[in-house]
Design an enzyme around this catalytic site. Structure first.
Site, mmCIF file in Angstrom:
data_model
loop_
_atom_site.group_PDB
_atom_site.id
_atom_site.type_symbol
_atom_site.label_atom_id
_atom_site.label_comp_id
_atom_site.label_asym_id
_atom_site.label_seq_id
_atom_site.Cartn_x
_atom_site.Cartn_y
_atom_site.Cartn_z
ATOM 1 N N ASP A 132 -4.874 -6.984 3.057
ATOM 2 C CA ASP A 132 -6.069 -7.191 2.238
ATOM 3 C C ASP A 132 -7.332 -7.334 3.073
ATOM 4 O O ASP A 132 -8.418 -6.948 2.635
ATOM 5 C CB ASP A 132 -5.893 -8.453 1.385
ATOM 6 C CG ASP A 132 -4.607 -8.423 0.594
ATOM 7 O OD1 ASP A 132 -4.564 -7.706 -0.414
ATOM 8 O OD2 ASP A 132 -3.634 -9.075 1.009
ATOM 9 N N TRP A 186 -0.691 5.174 -0.141
ATOM 10 C CA TRP A 186 -1.362 5.592 -1.367
ATOM 11 C C TRP A 186 -2.863 5.339 -1.270
ATOM 12 O O TRP A 186 -3.575 5.402 -2.245
ATOM 13 C CB TRP A 186 -0.737 4.958 -2.600
ATOM 14 C CG TRP A 186 -1.027 3.501 -2.886
ATOM 15 C CD1 TRP A 186 -1.573 2.568 -2.068
ATOM 16 C CD2 TRP A 186 -0.778 2.836 -4.134
ATOM 17 N NE1 TRP A 186 -1.669 1.357 -2.706
ATOM 18 C CE2 TRP A 186 -1.181 1.499 -3.976
ATOM 19 C CE3 TRP A 186 -0.237 3.238 -5.354
ATOM 20 C CZ2 TRP A 186 -1.065 0.549 -4.996
ATOM 21 C CZ3 TRP A 186 -0.119 2.290 -6.369
ATOM 22 C CH2 TRP A 186 -0.535 0.970 -6.194
ATOM 23 N N ARG A 205 5.650 8.482 -6.785
ATOM 24 C CA ARG A 205 4.706 8.234 -7.875
ATOM 25 C C ARG A 205 4.186 9.565 -8.422
ATOM 26 O O ARG A 205 3.788 10.446 -7.665
ATOM 27 C CB ARG A 205 3.561 7.380 -7.331
ATOM 28 C CG ARG A 205 2.453 7.035 -8.279
ATOM 29 C CD ARG A 205 1.532 6.031 -7.575
ATOM 30 N NE ARG A 205 0.386 5.664 -8.377
ATOM 31 C CZ ARG A 205 -0.816 6.220 -8.250
ATOM 32 N NH1 ARG A 205 -0.992 7.190 -7.361
ATOM 33 N NH2 ARG A 205 -1.818 5.831 -9.000
ATOM 34 N N GLU A 237 0.820 -1.219 0.000
ATOM 35 C CA GLU A 237 0.000 0.000 0.000
ATOM 36 C C GLU A 237 0.851 1.265 0.000
ATOM 37 O O GLU A 237 0.367 2.331 0.341
ATOM 38 C CB GLU A 237 -0.956 0.028 1.201
ATOM 39 C CG GLU A 237 -1.622 -1.284 1.536
ATOM 40 C CD GLU A 237 -2.501 -1.842 0.422
ATOM 41 O OE1 GLU A 237 -2.674 -1.166 -0.599
ATOM 42 O OE2 GLU A 237 -3.015 -2.966 0.578
ATOM 43 N N ASP A 280 -1.328 -0.901 -10.173
ATOM 44 C CA ASP A 280 -1.567 -2.318 -9.936
ATOM 45 C C ASP A 280 -1.425 -3.046 -11.267
ATOM 46 O O ASP A 280 -2.035 -2.657 -12.274
ATOM 47 C CB ASP A 280 -2.976 -2.537 -9.387
ATOM 48 C CG ASP A 280 -3.099 -2.136 -7.923
ATOM 49 O OD1 ASP A 280 -2.096 -2.232 -7.198
ATOM 50 O OD2 ASP A 280 -4.205 -1.733 -7.507
#
Length: 498
Positions: free
Chosen positions: A494, A433, A286, A189, A380
C-alpha cells in the site's frame, strides 16, 4: 448439464490504519468500508441464502484487515462512527426542514434509517464481522481466502524467506481469527514472479536462483490463487493430462490443440514455473471483459447518472451524500439531488445485462471448445457499497438471476476446482493487475527509495536473527518479534501504491 460456471471473487483489504488518526486515510477509511461494504455484503449473503442461492461468492479477507476488524478498538470505534453518522443525519434533517428543502429532508431520514439499521446489525453479529463471515463459510455459503500478512508485493521482496514469512504469518492470522482453514490465497495485487535469476529494481545485487511464487505458496498447503488475464494468456504450455495420466508437452502445444482451453481465462490452470512436473497449485485468470462492465469509470455500471455520487458530500469530514452522479463529466457543483426511487429498476437492468453477458460468453466458449468454462470476475470488495453505494444490490440481483438459470452453476473457487479439475499445467510470466500489467506501479523513480530502505531492513533483520541469541534470551526474543512485526508492516504494497 450446464454450459459453465460463474465465480465471483471479492478482495477485501484495508492497510493498517487503526489508531493512526481518523480522516481522511485513518480509521474512518476502515469504518466506511465496514459500514458501507462488509456489513451490506453480509446482508447480501443472508438474503441469497434465504432464496436458496449458494454458494454465493469467494471473498478474500486479508490478515491485516482481519486483525483490525477483530480488535476491540475497531469495534468501539465503529459503534461511535455509526452513532455519529446518525447524529449528523439528524442535524442535516433539521436544517433541511427549516430551509424547506423537503427532498433533502427525506434523504437525511434515509441516512438515519440506514446507519441505525447497520448499528443494529453490528450488535446482532456480536460486534464480530470476521466471525460472521466465518460462520457463513462453515455453512458453505461462501469461501474465504487468506493472503499475505500485510499485503506485501511478493515479486519485489529481496529474500525468499521474507515471502515465506508473509505467507505463514498470514495463514496464522487467518486461522486464529476465523477459526477455520483456508485453501485459497489472494496474492497481493495479483502479483506473480517465476523462479530463476532475479535482479531487484535498485542497485542491490541479485539472486541467481529465486524460488517461484507458485512453489512458495504451494509449500504452505494452499491450492489456488488468482492472476490477471495476461498472465494466463501469455503462459507457456508444460504438461497435459489425458486418460492415462500427465504428459510433458511442447511450449507450442496451445497452437496444436486450440480447443483444449490453453491460454483461456475460462479455465483454471495448474502452475509450475520450472516445468518439472504437473504442478501443485492452480491459477484462476480474471476475465477482463466481464470485470470492465463493473469497475470501469466510463462504461461501467457504477458510472450511470442515477447512482449516488461518491465525491460530493455535505460538509468536509464525515459529510453525508445527497446527490447523484448526474453525469460523469460534470463538476461537483452541477450534480442533481439523488432519487432513491430511480435505483431499483436501474440496478435490475444492469444486473440482467451483466448476467446475459456472462451467459453469452460461456455459451460461446462451450460451442467453440465443447468444454464448460468458468468465468472468474474479481473485484475489490470495497467497490460494492463503499465506492458504489448500490453495488450490494447489484450483486444480489446477479447471484439470484444466475442461480435461477439451469444453464449456469454458481461456484466458489474451491468448488470450481473440484468440479473442473485442471488438465493443463503452464509456466506463467511475471506480472500483476496494476497499470501496464507489470511491476511499474510498485517500482519507479518516485518510489524506489522505499525499496532501498526495505532491503536494508530485510538484511539487518536476517543478520540479527542469525547472530543474536534470541532462543535463550527472552528480552532479545521479544525485541526481535517486535522488529519482525515492523518489517512485515514496512513490506505492505500500500505504501508505494499510495
Amino acid at each position: 448439464m450446464s454450459i459453465g460456471s460463474f465465480c465471483l471473487v471479492l478482495h477485501g483489504h484495508i492497510p493498517y490504519v487503526l489508531r493512526h488518526g481518523q480522516w481522511p486515510h485513518g480509521e474512518d477509511w476502515l469504518y466506511e468500508a465496514a459500514a458501507e461494504g462488509y456489513l451490506p455484503l453480509l446482508s447480501v449473503i443472508d438474503e441469497c441464502a434465504f432464496h436458496k442461492a449458494s454458494p454465493i461468492f469467494t471473498i478474500g479477507l486479508t490478515p491485516v484487515l482481519l486483525e483490525q476488524l477483530a480488535h476491540e478498538d475497531f469495534r468501539k470505534g465503529l459503534e461511535h462512527y455509526l452513532e455519529d453518522r446518525v447524529d449528523r443525519a439528524r442535524q442535516d434533517r433539521e436544517e433541511f426542514r427549516r430551509a424547506g428543502e423537503k427532498h433533502h429532508e427525506y434523504l437525511a431520514q434515509r441516512w438515519i434509517d440506514f446507519y441505525s439499521k447497520l448499528g443494529e446489525q453490528f450488535a446482532q453479529l456480536g460486534r464480530d464481522i470476521p466471525g460472521a463471515f466465518a460462520e457463513r463459510a462453515r455453512r458453505g455459503l461462501i469461501q474465504i481466502l487468506t493472503s499475505c500478512a500485510t499485503h506485501a508485493y511478493l515479486p519485489l521482496l529481496c529474500e525468499d524467506s521474507s515471502i515465506r514469512a508473509q505467507i505463514r504469518a498470514g495463514l496464522a492470522s487467518s486461522k486464529r481469527i476465523l477459526g477455520l482453514p483456508t485453501h485459497g490465497v489472494w496474492l497481493p495485487e495479483c502479483a506473480y514472479r517465476g523462479g530463476g535469476p532475479w535482479r531487484p529494481p535498485i542497485n542491490w545485487g541479485g539472486k541467481e536462483n529465486r524460488i517461484a511464487v507458485d512453489h512458495l505458496v504451494a509449500d504452505e498447503g494452499l491450492t489456488h490463487f488468482f492472476v490477471e488475464n495476461h498472465l494466463i494468456e501469455g503462459s507457456r504450455s508444460e504438461w497435459s493430462r489425458n486418460g492415462d495420466g500427465w504428459h510433458k508437452v511442447g511450449w507450442d502445444e496451445a497452437g496444436k490443440d486450440p480447443k483444449r482451453g490453453w491460454h483461456s481465462v475460462y479455465e483454471p490452470h495448474l502452475v509450475n514455473s520450472d516445468g518439472t512436473g504437473p504442478g501443485r497449485i492452480a491459477a484462476f485468470g480474471r476475465d477482463p471483459a466481464a470485470c470492465e462492465r463493473v469497475w470501469s469509470g466510463t462504461i461501467g455500471y457504477p458510472a450511470d447518472g442515477v447512482y449516488l455520487e461518491f465525491h460530493k458530500k455535505r460538509g468536509r469530514r464525515r459529510g453525508l451524500r445527497y446527490w447523484k452522479i448526474t453525469g460523469a463529466q460534470l463538476g461537483l457543483g452541477s450534480k442533481d439531488p439523488y432519487h432513491p426511487d430511480d435505483i431499483t429498476g436501474k440496478v435490475y437492468e444492469h444486473a440482467q445485462h451483466f448476467c446475459q453477458f456472462v451467459i453469452e460468453r460461456l455459451r460461446e466458449y462451450h460451442n467453440h471448445t465443447g468444454r464448460r468454462g468458468v468465468i472468474t470476475a474479481s473485484f475489490d470488495a470495497e467497490l460494492f457499497g463503499h465506492w458504489w453505494f448500490e453495488g450490494p444490490q447489484f450483486l444480489r440481483d446477479v447471484i439470484l438471476t444466475l442461480n435461477a438459470n439451469p444453464d449456469i452453476e454458481l461456484h466458489t473457487a474451491e468448488s470450481a476446482l473440484s468440479a473442473y479439475p485442471p488438465d493443463k499445467t503452464v509456466a506463467l510470466p511475471d506480472g500483476s493487475w496494476g497499470e501496464g500489467g507489470d511491476h511499474r506501479v510498485w517500482t519507479n523513480d518516485r518510489i524506489n527509495w522505499m525499496w532501498e530502505v526495505e532491503y536494508r531492513c530485510e538484511a539487518l533483520f536476517g543478520k540479527m536473527a542469525f547472530e543474536l541469541p534470541w532462543e535463550t534470551d527472552p528480552q532479545i526474543d521479544a525485541l526481535l518479534r517486535k522488529a519482525g512485526r515492523e518489517l512485515l508492516l514496512l513490506q505492505a504494497s500500500d505504501w508505494p501504491f499510495m
